[in-house]
Design a protein around this motif. Structure first.
Motif, PDB file in Angstrom:
ATOM      1  N   GLY A 136       0.808  -1.208   0.000  1.00 28.91           N
ATOM      2  CA  GLY A 136       0.000   0.000   0.000  1.00 28.91           C
ATOM      3  C   GLY A 136       0.839   1.256   0.000  1.00 28.91           C
ATOM      4  N   GLY A 137       0.143   2.387  -0.091  1.00 29.43           N
ATOM      5  CA  GLY A 137       0.806   3.673  -0.143  1.00 29.43           C
ATOM      6  C   GLY A 137       0.630   4.517   1.095  1.00 29.43           C
ATOM      7  N   ASP A 138       0.115   3.951   2.186  1.00 34.87           N
ATOM      8  CA  ASP A 138       0.024   4.668   3.458  1.00 34.87           C
ATOM      9  C   ASP A 138       1.252   4.351   4.296  1.00 34.87           C
ATOM     10  OD1 ASP A 138      -2.379   5.434   2.492  1.00 34.87           O
ATOM     11  OD2 ASP A 138      -3.604   4.382   3.967  1.00 34.87           O
ATOM     12  N   PHE A 139       1.712   5.363   5.037  1.00 37.71           N
ATOM     13  CA  PHE A 139       2.954   5.183   5.782  1.00 37.71           C
ATOM     14  C   PHE A 139       2.941   6.066   7.021  1.00 37.71           C
ATOM     15  CE2 PHE A 139       7.583   6.304   6.280  1.00 37.71           C
ATOM     16  CZ  PHE A 139       7.965   5.059   6.768  1.00 37.71           C
ATOM     17  N   VAL A 140       3.535   5.549   8.102  1.00 40.79           N
ATOM     18  CA  VAL A 140       3.709   6.314   9.325  1.00 40.79           C
ATOM     19  C   VAL A 140       5.172   6.228   9.740  1.00 40.79           C
ATOM     20  CG1 VAL A 140       2.986   4.334  10.740  1.00 40.79           C
ATOM     21  CG2 VAL A 140       2.959   6.646  11.719  1.00 40.79           C
ATOM     22  N   TYR A 141       5.688   7.361  10.163  1.00 44.66           N
ATOM     23  CA  TYR A 141       7.090   7.452  10.572  1.00 44.66           C
ATOM     24  C   TYR A 141       7.135   8.071  11.961  1.00 44.66           C
ATOM     25  CZ  TYR A 141      12.088   8.568  10.353  1.00 44.66           C
ATOM     26  OH  TYR A 141      13.429   8.659  10.594  1.00 44.66           O
ATOM     27  N   ALA A 142       7.953   7.497  12.834  1.00 42.05           N
ATOM     28  CA  ALA A 142       8.075   8.012  14.206  1.00 42.05           C
ATOM     29  C   ALA A 142       9.559   8.123  14.560  1.00 42.05           C
ATOM     30  CB  ALA A 142       7.355   7.097  15.190  1.00 42.05           C
ATOM     31  N   ARG A 143       9.900   9.228  15.251  1.00 42.74           N
ATOM     32  CA  ARG A 143      11.295   9.458  15.615  1.00 42.74           C
ATOM     33  C   ARG A 143      11.359  10.282  16.900  1.00 42.74           C
ATOM     34  NH1 ARG A 143      15.800   9.089  12.088  1.00 42.74           N
ATOM     35  NH2 ARG A 143      17.691   9.411  13.322  1.00 42.74           N
ATOM     36  N   ARG A 144      12.200   9.857  17.858  1.00 43.23           N
ATOM     37  CA  ARG A 144      12.434  10.609  19.087  1.00 43.23           C
ATOM     38  C   ARG A 144      13.724  11.404  18.961  1.00 43.23           C
ATOM     39  NH1 ARG A 144      11.345   6.842  24.425  1.00 43.23           N
ATOM     40  NH2 ARG A 144       9.143   6.375  24.051  1.00 43.23           N
ATOM     41  N   ASP A 145      13.740  12.583  19.568  1.00 45.96           N
ATOM     42  CA  ASP A 145      14.983  13.350  19.596  1.00 45.96           C
ATOM     43  C   ASP A 145      15.610  13.246  20.987  1.00 45.96           C
ATOM     44  OD1 ASP A 145      13.479  14.981  21.220  1.00 45.96           O
ATOM     45  OD2 ASP A 145      13.243  16.571  19.733  1.00 45.96           O
ATOM     46  N   GLU A 146      16.686  13.966  21.205  1.00 47.51           N
ATOM     47  CA  GLU A 146      17.409  13.890  22.476  1.00 47.51           C
ATOM     48  C   GLU A 146      16.614  14.460  23.633  1.00 47.51           C
ATOM     49  OE1 GLU A 146      21.087  15.816  21.827  1.00 47.51           O
ATOM     50  OE2 GLU A 146      21.901  14.261  20.501  1.00 47.51           O
ATOM     51  N   ALA A 147      15.684  15.363  23.345  1.00 45.64           N
ATOM     52  CA  ALA A 147      14.840  15.943  24.406  1.00 45.64           C
ATOM     53  C   ALA A 147      13.617  15.100  24.697  1.00 45.64           C
ATOM     54  CB  ALA A 147      14.429  17.366  24.013  1.00 45.64           C
ATOM     55  N   ASP A 148      13.579  13.866  24.190  1.00 48.02           N
ATOM     56  CA  ASP A 148      12.463  12.936  24.396  1.00 48.02           C
ATOM     57  C   ASP A 148      11.173  13.428  23.750  1.00 48.02           C
ATOM     58  OD1 ASP A 148      11.709  10.445  25.218  1.00 48.02           O
ATOM     59  OD2 ASP A 148      10.936  11.117  27.153  1.00 48.02           O
ATOM     60  N   ARG A 149      11.276  14.274  22.729  1.00 47.02           N
ATOM     61  CA  ARG A 149      10.102  14.669  21.955  1.00 47.02           C
ATOM     62  C   ARG A 149       9.881  13.648  20.846  1.00 47.02           C
ATOM     63  NH1 ARG A 149      11.926  20.844  20.936  1.00 47.02           N
ATOM     64  NH2 ARG A 149      13.793  19.643  20.377  1.00 47.02           N
ATOM     65  N   LEU A 150       8.632  13.307  20.644  1.00 49.46           N
ATOM     66  CA  LEU A 150       8.278  12.301  19.641  1.00 49.46           C
ATOM     67  C   LEU A 150       7.660  12.993  18.432  1.00 49.46           C
ATOM     68  CD1 LEU A 150       7.937   9.304  18.786  1.00 49.46           C
ATOM     69  CD2 LEU A 150       5.652   9.396  19.822  1.00 49.46           C
ATOM     70  N   SER A 151       8.274  12.782  17.282  1.00 44.51           N
ATOM     71  CA  SER A 151       7.742  13.295  16.018  1.00 44.51           C
ATOM     72  C   SER A 151       7.102  12.139  15.254  1.00 44.51           C
ATOM     73  CB  SER A 151       8.848  13.921  15.166  1.00 44.51           C
ATOM     74  OG  SER A 151       9.395  15.055  15.807  1.00 44.51           O
ATOM     75  N   VAL A 152       5.877  12.358  14.770  1.00 44.45           N
ATOM     76  CA  VAL A 152       5.140  11.347  14.001  1.00 44.45           C
ATOM     77  C   VAL A 152       4.693  11.997  12.698  1.00 44.45           C
ATOM     78  CG1 VAL A 152       3.161   9.796  13.926  1.00 44.45           C
ATOM     79  CG2 VAL A 152       4.359  10.186  16.089  1.00 44.45           C
ATOM     80  N   VAL A 153       4.959  11.315  11.578  1.00 43.42           N
ATOM     81  CA  VAL A 153       4.563  11.779  10.253  1.00 43.42           C
ATOM     82  C   VAL A 153       3.706  10.686   9.611  1.00 43.42           C
ATOM     83  CG1 VAL A 153       5.335  12.620   8.005  1.00 43.42           C
ATOM     84  CG2 VAL A 153       6.722  13.057  10.049  1.00 43.42           C
ATOM     85  N   VAL A 154       2.503  11.057   9.173  1.00 47.38           N
ATOM     86  CA  VAL A 154       1.599  10.149   8.466  1.00 47.38           C
ATOM     87  C   VAL A 154       1.468  10.642   7.032  1.00 47.38           C
ATOM     88  CG1 VAL A 154      -0.731   9.217   8.322  1.00 47.38           C
ATOM     89  CG2 VAL A 154       0.351   9.524  10.555  1.00 47.38           C
ATOM     90  N   ILE A 155       1.700   9.738   6.077  1.00 45.54           N
ATOM     91  CA  ILE A 155       1.700  10.091   4.657  1.00 45.54           C
ATOM     92  C   ILE A 155       0.769   9.150   3.907  1.00 45.54           C
ATOM     93  CG2 ILE A 155       3.132  10.256   2.574  1.00 45.54           C
ATOM     94  CD1 ILE A 155       5.486  10.924   4.334  1.00 45.54           C
ATOM     95  N   ASP A 156       0.024   9.720   2.979  1.00 45.05           N
ATOM     96  CA  ASP A 156      -0.854   8.942   2.097  1.00 45.05           C
ATOM     97  C   ASP A 156      -0.490   9.303   0.658  1.00 45.05           C
ATOM     98  OD1 ASP A 156      -2.786   7.534   0.814  1.00 45.05           O
ATOM     99  OD2 ASP A 156      -4.497   8.645   1.618  1.00 45.05           O
ATOM    100  N   VAL A 157       0.188   8.371  -0.029  1.00 45.88           N
ATOM    101  CA  VAL A 157       0.600   8.582  -1.414  1.00 45.88           C
ATOM    102  C   VAL A 157      -0.591   8.305  -2.326  1.00 45.88           C
ATOM    103  CG1 VAL A 157       2.184   7.824  -3.236  1.00 45.88           C
ATOM    104  CG2 VAL A 157       2.967   7.971  -0.860  1.00 45.88           C
ATOM    105  N   THR A 158      -0.717   9.098  -3.387  1.00 47.60           N
ATOM    106  CA  THR A 158      -1.800   8.864  -4.344  1.00 47.60           C
ATOM    107  C   THR A 158      -1.669   7.477  -4.957  1.00 47.60           C
ATOM    108  OG1 THR A 158      -0.467   9.917  -6.069  1.00 47.60           O
ATOM    109  CG2 THR A 158      -2.055  11.302  -4.915  1.00 47.60           C
ATOM    110  N   GLY A 159      -2.821   6.843  -5.154  1.00 44.67           N
ATOM    111  CA  GLY A 159      -2.821   5.490  -5.700  1.00 44.67           C
ATOM    112  C   GLY A 159      -2.600   4.461  -4.612  1.00 44.67           C
ATOM    113  N   HIS A 160      -2.419   3.243  -5.052  1.00 41.90           N
ATOM    114  CA  HIS A 160      -2.154   2.142  -4.130  1.00 41.90           C
ATOM    115  C   HIS A 160      -1.425   1.044  -4.902  1.00 41.90           C
ATOM    116  CE1 HIS A 160      -6.351   1.999  -5.668  1.00 41.90           C
ATOM    117  NE2 HIS A 160      -5.951   0.839  -6.124  1.00 41.90           N
ATOM    118  N   GLY A 161      -1.042   0.020  -4.200  1.00 41.08           N
ATOM    119  CA  GLY A 161      -0.349  -1.082  -4.848  1.00 41.08           C
ATOM    120  C   GLY A 161       1.155  -0.885  -4.878  1.00 41.08           C
ATOM    121  N   ILE A 162       1.799  -1.527  -5.852  1.00 40.81           N
ATOM    122  CA  ILE A 162       3.263  -1.560  -5.907  1.00 40.81           C
ATOM    123  C   ILE A 162       3.845  -0.181  -6.140  1.00 40.81           C
ATOM    124  CG2 ILE A 162       5.225  -2.519  -7.158  1.00 40.81           C
ATOM    125  CD1 ILE A 162       3.583  -4.981  -7.727  1.00 40.81           C
ATOM    126  N   THR A 163       3.247   0.604  -7.047  1.00 42.26           N
ATOM    127  CA  THR A 163       3.787   1.933  -7.349  1.00 42.26           C
ATOM    128  C   THR A 163       3.802   2.812  -6.105  1.00 42.26           C
ATOM    129  OG1 THR A 163       2.943   1.728  -9.610  1.00 42.26           O
ATOM    130  CG2 THR A 163       3.552   3.938  -8.845  1.00 42.26           C
TER     131      THR A 163
END
Length: 470
Positions: free
Chosen positions: A262-289
């Motif tokens: 699929g083309g949906d994705f979530v990314y999570a990353r902590r920094d040194e100050a213990d802040r959590l960054s979350v990015v949710v992305i939805d790419v047009t279309g679906h499947g292999i591309t």
């Protein structure tokens, strides 16, 4: 470069047909040798029963010689074909010359021994003697049909063999057949019709082979593709972050791709100050591309946060938009995205939304705030026209932010009614008020699936970030 499916099927079909024809050519040689050997054996037995010396009979009777020559021809043909790796063209060539040899033996060698010296070409025989002469049409029919039964020719290849046999038969008609000229002309005229059964059988067998092989090849490729997609999905899902179940916040998500990838994705990353960054992305279309695009985005996010882990959400989306415009949007691929960052020390939730469905912030007391879009989707506008600012709001203990993709809101029920954003919000509030556990993402996904009629219409991703009570 991958071949088109039609060309791939054609090449694979020709390779398999070559092996098939090679096996059938060997069988044809063995059967022809056996038939000629039986004929020679029967004639020998008949000579043994005759009175007189067997040697004298062998010298006086020439009927054994054509059969013996036939055995030798197909024996050497079998040895030569078996000792070599023949492709389709070579098998066609070998089969043509073997059938031609059979025609020479049938139409020229045998009549030569029976009618030597050659008799008058045009004689007036009684009708009963004319009809007692060997039928050229019958011989062409037998030789061509037997070859067609054993060797899988195409119609064109079978027609070429038929033309050669008809030529030999016409030559035999001129040299050896005695009878009225009209009868001989009629027989020569109807000679090509003797190949109709063989031509029809070749057409039927080859079309059936082509259809069956195409089906088997497509099914085999489909099974191989399914296996490869399963492996690709396992690798693709390694890009997704692990859940966070301890510390000042909880991070969970549920993902249901429409297809294997699929083309949906979530990314999570902590920094040194213990802040959590979350990015949710939805790419047009679906499947292999879309999945391949997600892989590239995951690498770009690793680079961005690897260079500077404390990037605010607006800056992250601006950098992603630049990446889209440079390398992805030119291929017609775009994406919506939302980025949030939670700072447990300040109690703030920073966010930026690039054309994505609005996340909902629940305060635990029944309140709900929508984080509406404050920028256009990624890849549409390039710098410096693109603007995506970071905004902030209080994020109290016990609050939660739920992010999702449009596959959850654009699902339809059996009456073609869409859940839409308002329906998803009502469902979300209902689950948040009634649940006794921390996470509601799985319950929300089950409700979406219960509302939906049929298989998923798009990728569905539901992400949940909860600030725990200290």
């Amino acid at each position: 470069m991958a071949l088109p499916i039609d060309e791939e099927i054609s090449l694979a079909s020709e390779e398999r047909r070559s092996r098939w024809m090679h096996r059938r050519l060997l069988i044809f040689c063995i059967v022809s040798m056996a038939a000629a050997g039986v004929e020679v054996a029967v004639q020998l037995v008949m000579l043994l029963w005759k009175a007189g010396s067997v040697f004298d009979h062998l010298v006086a009777d020439y009927h054994l010689l054509p059969g013996a020559v036939t055995v030798l021809v197909f024996f050497f043909g079998y040895r030569r074909a078996r000792s070599r790796r023949l492709d389709r063209a070579a098998v066609i060539r070998y089969s043509f010359w073997l059938i031609l040899a059979s025609g020479v033996l049938a139409f020229l060698v045998r009549p030569l021994f029976v009618a030597f010296p050659i008799r008058t070409l045009v004689t007036d025989l009684p009708p009963e003697q004319v009809h007692s002469q060997p039928s050229l049409v019958g011989r062409v029919l037998v030789i061509h049909l037997v070859g067609a039964l054993f060797i899988p020719w195409t119609v064109r290849e079978a027609a070429r063999v038929l033309a050669a046999l008809c030529g030999l038969a016409m030559l035999s008609n001129i040299l050896f057949i005695q009878g009225a000229l009209g009868y001989r002309l009629i027989e020569a005229f109807i000679l090509p019709t003797a190949g109709i059964p063989g031509l029809l059988y070749c057409w039927f067998r080859y079309s059936r082979f082509r259809s069956r092989f195409t089906l088997e090849h497509v099914l085999g490729r489909y099974g191989q593709l399914q296996q490869e997609l399963q492996q690709a999905r396992s690798i693709h899902e390694m890009l997704f972050p692990g859940e966070i179940t301890e510390g000042p916040f909880r991070f969970r998500y549920c993902y249901e791709p429409m297809q294997q990838l699929g083309g949906d994705f979530v990314y999570a990353r902590r920094d040194e100050a213990d802040r959590l960054s979350v990015v949710v992305i939805d790419v047009t279309g679906h499947g292999i591309t879309a999945a391949l695009t997600v892989n590239r985005i995951g690498g770009e996010l690793d680079r961005l946060f690897g260079e500077r882990a404390d990037r605010p959400p607006g800056e992250v989306l601006t950098a992603l938009n630049r990446y889209f415009c440079v390398s992805i949007a030119r291929h017609g691929m775009y994406a919506t995205a939302v980025a949030v960052r939670h700072d447990p020390q300040s109690g703030q939730l920073e966010w930026a939304n690039a054309g994505h469905p609005p996340p909902f912030v629940l305060d635990g007391q029944g309140g709900c705030v929508a984080l509406d879009s404050n920028a256009v989707m990624l890849g549409v506008l390039d710098d410096p026209r693109y603007e995506c600012h970071t905004e902030a709001l209080p994020f109290a203990e016990g609050g939660r932010v739920v992010m999702y993709t449009d596959g959850a809101t654009e699902t339809h029920n059996g009456r073609s009614e869409m859940l839409d954003i308002e329906g998803f919000q009502r469902l979300l509030l209902d689950k948040a008020n009634r649940t006794e556990c921390d996470s509601i993402s799985e319950d929300v996904l089950r409700e979406v699936q219960r509302f939906r009629s049929g298989p998923p219409e798009d990728d569905i991703l539901i992400v949940e970030l909860i600030r725990t009570a200290t």
